[in-house]
Design a protein around this motif. Structure first.
Motif, PDB file in Angstrom:
ATOM      1  N   ASP A 220       0.832  -1.201   0.000  1.00 15.37           N
ATOM      2  CA  ASP A 220       0.000   0.000   0.000  1.00 15.37           C
ATOM      3  C   ASP A 220       0.870   1.256   0.000  1.00 15.37           C
ATOM      4  N   VAL A 221       0.974   1.888  -1.143  1.00 15.78           N
ATOM      5  CA  VAL A 221       1.791   3.099  -1.262  1.00 15.78           C
ATOM      6  C   VAL A 221       1.241   4.220  -0.387  1.00 15.78           C
ATOM      7  N   ASP A 222      -0.080   4.259  -0.205  1.00 11.79           N
ATOM      8  CA  ASP A 222      -0.668   5.304   0.639  1.00 11.79           C
ATOM      9  C   ASP A 222      -0.182   5.197   2.086  1.00 11.79           C
ATOM     10  N   ALA A 223       0.037   3.968   2.562  1.00  9.63           N
ATOM     11  CA  ALA A 223       0.564   3.784   3.925  1.00  9.63           C
ATOM     12  C   ALA A 223       1.967   4.371   4.027  1.00  9.63           C
ATOM     13  N   LEU A 224       2.777   4.127   3.007  1.00  9.82           N
ATOM     14  CA  LEU A 224       4.120   4.685   2.983  1.00  9.82           C
ATOM     15  C   LEU A 224       4.059   6.212   2.914  1.00  9.82           C
ATOM     16  N   THR A 225       3.155   6.738   2.110  1.00 10.03           N
ATOM     17  CA  THR A 225       3.017   8.189   1.982  1.00 10.03           C
ATOM     18  C   THR A 225       2.645   8.830   3.312  1.00 10.03           C
ATOM     19  N   THR A 226       1.828   8.145   4.100  1.00  4.07           N
ATOM     20  CA  THR A 226       1.462   8.660   5.430  1.00  4.07           C
ATOM     21  C   THR A 226       2.696   8.897   6.286  1.00  4.07           C
ATOM     22  N   VAL A 227       3.641   7.959   6.237  1.00  2.64           N
ATOM     23  CA  VAL A 227       4.873   8.094   7.016  1.00  2.64           C
ATOM     24  C   VAL A 227       5.763   9.199   6.441  1.00  2.64           C
ATOM     25  N   LEU A 228       5.883   9.237   5.132  1.00  4.82           N
ATOM     26  CA  LEU A 228       6.726  10.266   4.511  1.00  4.82           C
ATOM     27  C   LEU A 228       6.192  11.662   4.795  1.00  4.82           C
ATOM     28  N   GLU A 229       4.884  11.809   4.840  1.00  8.26           N
ATOM     29  CA  GLU A 229       4.299  13.124   5.139  1.00  8.26           C
ATOM     30  C   GLU A 229       4.618  13.564   6.565  1.00  8.26           C
ATOM     31  N   LEU A 230       4.757  12.598   7.483  1.00  9.15           N
ATOM     32  CA  LEU A 230       5.151  12.952   8.845  1.00  9.15           C
ATOM     33  C   LEU A 230       6.507  13.668   8.833  1.00  9.15           C
ATOM     34  N   TYR A 231       7.470  13.090   8.098  1.00  8.63           N
ATOM     35  CA  TYR A 231       8.799  13.686   8.078  1.00  8.63           C
ATOM     36  C   TYR A 231       8.834  14.976   7.277  1.00  8.63           C
ATOM     37  N   ARG A 232       8.016  15.068   6.263  1.00  2.00           N
ATOM     38  CA  ARG A 232       7.927  16.336   5.528  1.00  2.00           C
ATOM     39  C   ARG A 232       7.408  17.448   6.423  1.00  2.00           C
ATOM     40  N   SER A 233       6.452  17.106   7.295  1.00  2.00           N
ATOM     41  CA  SER A 233       5.920  18.132   8.208  1.00  2.00           C
ATOM     42  C   SER A 233       6.976  18.569   9.215  1.00  2.00           C
ATOM     43  N   VAL A 234       7.818  17.631   9.650  1.00  2.00           N
ATOM     44  CA  VAL A 234       8.901  17.979  10.575  1.00  2.00           C
ATOM     45  C   VAL A 234       9.899  18.913   9.900  1.00  2.00           C
ATOM     46  N   LEU A 235      10.280  18.590   8.664  1.00  2.00           N
ATOM     47  CA  LEU A 235      11.266  19.403   7.955  1.00  2.00           C
ATOM     48  C   LEU A 235      10.717  20.778   7.607  1.00  2.00           C
ATOM     49  N   ALA A 236       9.387  20.844   7.415  1.00  2.00           N
ATOM     50  CA  ALA A 236       8.772  22.135   7.099  1.00  2.00           C
ATOM     51  C   ALA A 236       8.712  23.040   8.325  1.00  2.00           C
TER      52      ALA A 236
END
Length: 237
Positions: A220-236
Motif C-alpha cells: 500500500d503506497v498510501d501507507a508509505l506516503t502517510t509516514v513520509l508526510e510525517l517527516y515532511r511536516s517535521v522538515l517544514a
C-alpha cells in the motif's frame, strides 16, 4: 648501535587537567573520533566486530579495537553473545550507553541547521538511516491512520554485509521504529539505505528512486506516503 625506546606520553583527559565540568567529562568518555559513530551503529542492537568494521567506513581494525576497549572501560559498551548456533561474540550498549540516543538526537537536530549540511556526496548505513529517522520523529505523533511498514535496507557500498530489516508501527500516538521483521506490513520498502534517507528527508522523490532501481515498494503506497508526510511536516518546521 643502542636503540632508544620512545614512549608516547599518555593522553591527558579534561579531568586530568582539572576541569570538573560534566560536559568535559562527557567528551572524555565519547569525544574521540569514531566513538559516537560506533555508538550509532550499536544503537539498534548488538553487532559483531566485523559488522562494525564494515559499517564504520574508514576506521581501521586497530582503531576500532581501541575504541571498543575504551568504550567498554568507561561503561558505554559491553560484550554480548548472539542467540545463534555459533554463540557469536558481539558488542552492545549498556543501559547507560543507550542513554546516548537522546544526546545524539539533540546533536542530529542541531546539525540540521548547519551551513555545511547535508554533506554533498555523503552516504548512510542502514542503521544510520533508521537512527536518523528516530532522531527526527516528533514525540508521540498522532497517526492519521494505523500504519505498519517493513523497511529492508542494504548499504550498496558494502552489499556483502547483507540486508538489515526494520519495523515501523504507528498507531494513534504510539510510534515504534526498531530492528526486526514486520509481521503484517501494509507496505515494505526495499533498497539502498542512502536512497531511503534521501526520500525520507526530502532530498529526492520516491518515484525517482524507484525508477532508477535504488528502492522498491511492495504493498500500500498510501501507507508509505502517510509516514513520509510525517517527516515532511517535521522538515517544514
Amino acid at each position: 648501535m643502542k636503540r632508544v625506546r620512545c614512549e608516547v606520553p599518555a593522553k591527558k583527559t579534561y579531568g586530568d587537567l582539572g576541569d570538573a565540568c560534566a560536559t568535559a567529562h562527557a567528551l572524555d568518555v565519547v569525544g574521540d573520533r569514531w566513538s559516537l559513530i560506533v555508538v550509532r551503529e550499536l544503537m539498534l542492537g548488538p553487532r559483531r566486530f566485523a559488522d562494525l568494521q564494515s559499517a564504520v567506513v574508514g576506521i581501521t581494525p586497530t582503531v576500532l579495537t581501541e575504541r571498543l576497549r575504551h568504550l567498554a572501560g568507561v561503561g558505554v559498551v559491553e560484550h554480548a553473545t548472539l542467540d545463534d548456533l555459533a554463540r557469536t561474540r558481539a558488542y552492545r550498549l549498556t543501559p547507560w550507553g543507550r542513554g546516548l540516543e537522546d544526546v545524539m538526537a539533540a546533536l542530529g537536530r542541531w546539525a540540521h541547521g548547519s551551513p555545511g549540511f547535508p554533506v554533498a556526496g555523503g552516504s548512510m548505513t542502514p542503521d544510520g538511516a533508521i537512527v536518523a529517522m528516530r532522531t527526527m520523529t516528533p514525540p508521540t505523533p498522532e497517526a492519521p491512520r494505523p500504519v505498519e511498514l517493513g523497511i529492508d535496507l542494504v548499504d550498496v557500498r558494502r552489499a556483502a554485509a547483507g540486508v538489515r530489516r526494520y519495523r515501523l508501527r504507528w498507531r494513534a500516538r504510539s510510534f515504534e521504529l526498531v530492528e526486526g521483521l514486520a509481521e503484517a506490513p501494509d507496505a515494505t520498502v526495499t533498497g539502498d539505505s542512502t536512497a531511503w534517507t534521501e526520500v525520507v528527508f526530502g532530498m529526492g522523490p520516491l518515484e525517482e528512486a524507484e525508477r532508477d532501481g535504488r528502492l522498491a515498494v511492495d504493498g500500500d503506497v498510501d501507507a508509505l506516503t502517510t509516514v513520509l508526510e510525517l517527516y515532511r511536516s517535521v522538515l517544514a518546521g
